[in-house]
Scaffold this active site. Structure first.
Site, PDB file in Angstrom:
ATOM      1  N   SER A 138       0.748  -1.279  -0.009  1.00 47.84           N
ATOM      2  CA  SER A 138       0.121   0.034   0.016  1.00 47.84           C
ATOM      3  C   SER A 138       0.914   1.317   0.016  1.00 47.84           C
ATOM      4  O   SER A 138       0.281   2.223  -0.154  1.00 47.84           O
ATOM      5  CB  SER A 138      -0.977  -0.044   1.115  1.00 47.84           C
ATOM      6  OG  SER A 138      -0.137   0.176   2.419  1.00 47.84           O
TER       7      SER A 138
ATOM      8  N   LYS B 123       0.512   4.625   6.872  1.00 47.65           N
ATOM      9  CA  LYS B 123       0.209   5.585   5.707  1.00 47.65           C
ATOM     10  C   LYS B 123       0.782   6.890   6.040  1.00 47.65           C
ATOM     11  O   LYS B 123       1.399   7.255   6.623  1.00 47.65           O
ATOM     12  CB  LYS B 123      -1.447   5.831   6.052  1.00 47.65           C
ATOM     13  CG  LYS B 123      -2.121   4.149   6.013  1.00 47.65           C
ATOM     14  CD  LYS B 123      -2.269   3.624   4.614  1.00 47.65           C
ATOM     15  CE  LYS B 123      -3.044   2.191   4.675  1.00 47.65           C
ATOM     16  NZ  LYS B 123      -2.776   1.397   3.810  1.00 47.65           N
TER      17      LYS B 123
END
Length: 254
Positions: free
Chosen positions: A68, A139
């Site tokens: 990701s 993230k």
């Protein structure tokens, strides 16, 4: 011929020790050998305890489990998470790569795990040797408390407080977002996204959940500052200049 001197010369050989004295020496030797064998074990235990304490309070190695965050972070990378980065009044900034506990924001169901397995996995994860808990995520911070984050402008870029962001860190070929969104980030929360947008389940995917996809600042474990493994990828992870022109949101601390 001096026979007395001759006999004295021959009698210099050590007299064999028998009986209780011999047993006492043997016991002392075995005890000393046992102590020597225990020293490496004790030293190893001490080193592990030190590393676990360091990992718990100062800096923790974190194994990247998914794609990701490519190409910034790749599967199998070990990053060093600075747990002191936000301990003394400093809060996450736009562009920071953070590791956080997604419980209550990205995860709303209990993760069942055998207690023994969980303990071993937790110890391995703390040393960067095992995958992190299923509730831990890495993230990039796109919006902080008070920010108005929207996608997308006419050129397909994300806007923060009306200013478009040129995201040079995105995975090649990825669009900033395939889904439109428009949100004002609540104070004390973060809007986070992965760099590989087409493979990242991030704030966009949790807009309908409690919290609206935002992550509480107090759930941030730390800031990813350095790729430590493999050696060929050793580098620092800094906030990009893409966010330098973003104005502070009205009524926020910026």
């Amino acid at each position: 011929m001096d026979t007395d001197a001759h006999h004295t010369e021959r009698d210099r050989s050590p007299t064999p020790v028998t009986g209780p004295e011999q047993g006492s020496r043997s016991a002392r030797f075995r005890a000393r050998a046992a102590r020597l064998r225990r020293r490496p074990v004790a030293l190893l235990a001490l080193c592990l305890a030190f590393l676990l304490l360091l990992s718990a309070f100062v800096a923790q190695p974190f194994l990247i489990p998914s794609s990701s965050m490519e190409n910034t972070l790749q599967i199998g990378d070990r990053v060093l998470v600075n747990k002191l980065a936000y301990r003394f009044g400093t809060e996450p900034a736009r562009g920071d790569v953070v590791v956080f506990d997604g419980t209550g924001s990205f995860v709303h169901r209990e993760q069942g795990e055998n207690p023994v397995t969980g303990l071993l996995r937790g110890a391995g994860a703390a040393l960067g040797l095992a995958r992190p808990a299923g509730t831990d995520y890495v993230k990039r911070v796109i919006g902080i408390g008070g920010d108005h984050v929207a996608c997308c402008d006419k050129r397909g870029r994300i806007e923060v407080n009306g200013e478009p962001v040129d995201e040079g860190y995105l995975h090649p070929g990825d669009a900033p977002s395939s889904a439109d969104f428009d949100i004002v980030v609540p104070e004390g929360k973060l809007w986070v996204m992965g760099d590989h947008r087409s493979r990242s389940r991030d704030s966009r995917d949790h807009l309908g959940d409690p919290g609206g996809g935002t992550v509480p600042v107090d759930k941030v474990i730390g800031r990813a500052d350095l790729i430590t493994w493999p050696v060929s990828r050793w580098r620092t992870i800094g906030a990009p200049g893409s966010f330098d022109r973003i104005p502070a949101a009205a009524g926020s601390r910026g």
